[in-house]
Design an enzyme around this catalytic site. Structure first.
Site, PDB file in Angstrom:
ATOM      1  N   HIS A 178      13.463 -20.972 -33.920  1.00 22.97           N
ATOM      2  CA  HIS A 178      14.719 -20.264 -33.609  1.00 22.97           C
ATOM      3  C   HIS A 178      15.881 -20.856 -34.400  1.00 22.97           C
ATOM      4  O   HIS A 178      16.767 -20.140 -34.857  1.00 22.97           O
ATOM      5  CB  HIS A 178      15.065 -20.393 -32.118  1.00 22.97           C
ATOM      6  CG  HIS A 178      14.105 -19.714 -31.211  1.00 22.97           C
ATOM      7  ND1 HIS A 178      13.318 -20.408 -30.329  1.00 22.97           N
ATOM      8  CD2 HIS A 178      13.802 -18.405 -31.038  1.00 22.97           C
ATOM      9  CE1 HIS A 178      12.573 -19.563 -29.649  1.00 22.97           C
ATOM     10  NE2 HIS A 178      12.845 -18.344 -30.058  1.00 22.97           N
ATOM     11  N   ARG A 211       0.332 -23.579 -30.183  1.00 20.07           N
ATOM     12  CA  ARG A 211      -1.121 -23.841 -30.054  1.00 20.07           C
ATOM     13  C   ARG A 211      -1.609 -24.934 -30.999  1.00 20.07           C
ATOM     14  O   ARG A 211      -2.710 -25.452 -30.824  1.00 20.07           O
ATOM     15  CB  ARG A 211      -1.921 -22.581 -30.335  1.00 20.07           C
ATOM     16  CG  ARG A 211      -1.706 -21.568 -29.273  1.00 20.07           C
ATOM     17  CD  ARG A 211      -2.577 -20.387 -29.481  1.00 20.07           C
ATOM     18  NE  ARG A 211      -2.107 -19.329 -28.613  1.00 20.07           N
ATOM     19  CZ  ARG A 211      -2.630 -18.143 -28.550  1.00 20.07           C
ATOM     20  NH1 ARG A 211      -3.649 -17.852 -29.297  1.00 20.07           N
ATOM     21  NH2 ARG A 211      -2.148 -17.249 -27.743  1.00 20.07           N
ATOM     22  N   HIS A 254      13.269 -23.378 -30.021  1.00 19.88           N
ATOM     23  CA  HIS A 254      12.573 -24.423 -30.776  1.00 19.88           C
ATOM     24  C   HIS A 254      12.990 -24.329 -32.249  1.00 19.88           C
ATOM     25  O   HIS A 254      13.873 -23.534 -32.604  1.00 19.88           O
ATOM     26  CB  HIS A 254      11.058 -24.320 -30.597  1.00 19.88           C
ATOM     27  CG  HIS A 254      10.492 -22.970 -30.925  1.00 19.88           C
ATOM     28  ND1 HIS A 254      10.572 -22.420 -32.170  1.00 19.88           N
ATOM     29  CD2 HIS A 254       9.869 -22.051 -30.156  1.00 19.88           C
ATOM     30  CE1 HIS A 254      10.000 -21.234 -32.179  1.00 19.88           C
ATOM     31  NE2 HIS A 254       9.575 -20.970 -30.954  1.00 19.88           N
TER      32      HIS A 254
HETATM   33  O1  PAF Z   1      10.388 -12.405 -30.581  1.00 21.92           O
HETATM   34  C1  PAF Z   1      10.984 -12.614 -29.501  1.00 21.92           C
HETATM   35  O2  PAF Z   1      11.369 -13.714 -29.198  1.00 21.92           O
HETATM   36  C2  PAF Z   1      11.239 -11.444 -28.564  1.00 21.92           C
HETATM   37  O3  PAF Z   1      10.253 -10.490 -28.677  1.00 21.92           O
HETATM   38  C3  PAF Z   1      12.631 -10.800 -28.736  1.00 21.92           C
HETATM   39  C4  PAF Z   1      12.810 -10.241 -30.128  1.00 21.92           C
HETATM   40  C5  PAF Z   1      13.692 -11.811 -28.449  1.00 21.92           C
HETATM   41  C6  PAF Z   1      12.816  -9.660 -27.751  1.00 21.92           C
HETATM   42  O4  PAF Z   1      12.733 -10.092 -26.432  1.00 21.92           O
END
Ligand code: PAF
Length: 313
Positions: free
Chosen positions: A39, A220, A36
């Site tokens: 990221h 949420r 999303h």
């Molecule tokens: O924050 C996240 O999305 C997860 O905890 C991570 C760092 C990718 C580890 O699976």
């Protein structure tokens, strides 16, 4: 260069090692998939600061209860489109077998969570070569970092994220790795983990994405009515007020906390679940403010639990 998708750990590790050998800097964003805007912010930052951007998409069963794991919204095709748009060079997309070759059944991951209140070393990370469920290189996070904030409720979750990130760092050996400041406890734990095992790797915290009105981005938020959203924003303004007091020189944590609580108390329909001022690195509550701290509040609005944080450096 066209975006690559690789499933094998060995192939990924060789590919990235070649890039590094030719002097290129590797920026890494680990994800669980379901990409999303939050990221994208991490990937953009990795793009700005490195020559090669690698992301991993791996839904780590160690971090979920079984029901949440099954219901997690995964759409690899959509994730690929988002990654391509954000100029990612490589997606590492391993299977569960690739990352955990000794675990026989998926249920073994959920069994590991039953051990959640086990004894831990107070200060040190411990690497368990193989636990009784077949999880290899299991990282146990020290109790001083786990038993704070939300970690008190689900300590195993942080062993899960530290373990997978440790494995990913071993495979990729990136120069920098990017995590959201929104999951501030995870960030503090991974900072310390990297400092311990990967001293030349820089863990970068990226400020939480906020919506246009300042509300911290969360799935949420969609559950809030307009009125509830305004209340959540008022809680955020209370933290901002605390930040202003600190910047003006207030260093008594209890005075800053009571000023924040006063503002929150007058809001109807809000129940504070947890509020504190903690040290940015150790996550321990502070009484005197100095160096980097986090203003942290978890609260309920009509049964919806939200978290807001502000880092004051
Ligand atoms: O924050 C996240 O999305 C997860 O905890 C991570 C760092 C990718 C580890 O699976």
């Amino acid at each position: 260069m066209p975006m690559k998708v690789i499933k094998s750990a060995l192939e990924t590790s060789t590919y990235v090692a070649n890039m590094r050998a030719s002097g290129q800097k590797i920026g890494f964003v680990p994800t669980l998939g379901g990409l999303h805007k939050g990221h994208q912010l991490l990937m953009q930052r990795a793009r700005e600061e490195n020559d090669v951007v690698v992301i991993s998409i791996f839904l780590n069963p160690m971090q979920f209860r079984k029901k949440q794991f099954i219901e997690y919204p995964s759409d690899f095709e959509q994730d690929k489109t988002i990654a391509r748009k954000t100029d990612v060079d490589l997606i590492f997309h391993p299977s569960i077998d690739e990352m955990f070759p000794f675990v026989k059944r998926i249920d073994d991951f959920f069994r590991f969570q039953n051990d959640e209140f086990r004894m831990r070393d107070n200060k040190r990370f411990v690497v368990e070569p193989k636990d009784k469920n077949g999880i290899d290189n299991l990282i146990r996070v020290p109790s001083t970092l786990v038993e704070q904030l939300d970690g008190k409720l689900h300590p195993w979750c942080f062993d899960g994220s530290a373990t997978i990130v440790y494995k990913l760092f071993q495979i990729l050996q990136p120069n920098r790795a990017y995590f959201g400041e929104k999951d501030i406890q995870q960030l503090a734990i991974l900072w310390k983990m990297a400092e311990t095992y990967f001293p030349s790797l820089k863990v970068v915290g990226v400020p939480a994405l906020r919506e246009a009105d300042g509300l911290a981005f969360s799935s949420r938020n969609a559950l809030l009515s307009d009125e509830q959203r305004q209340i959540a924003l008022n809680v955020h303004s209370a933290l901002r007020h605390g930040e202003r007091l600190i910047r003006r020189g207030e260093f008594e944590a209890f005075l800053v906390l009571s000023a924040i609580k006063e503002i929150i108390k007058v809001q109807s329909f809000v129940n504070i679940d947890y509020i504190d001022i903690v040290d940015k690195k150790s996550l321990k509550p502070v009484s005197q403010i100095s160096g980097g701290i986090i203003l942290y509040v978890a609260f309920f609005i009509n049964g919806i639990r939200l978290i807001d944080t502000l880092i004051v450096d």
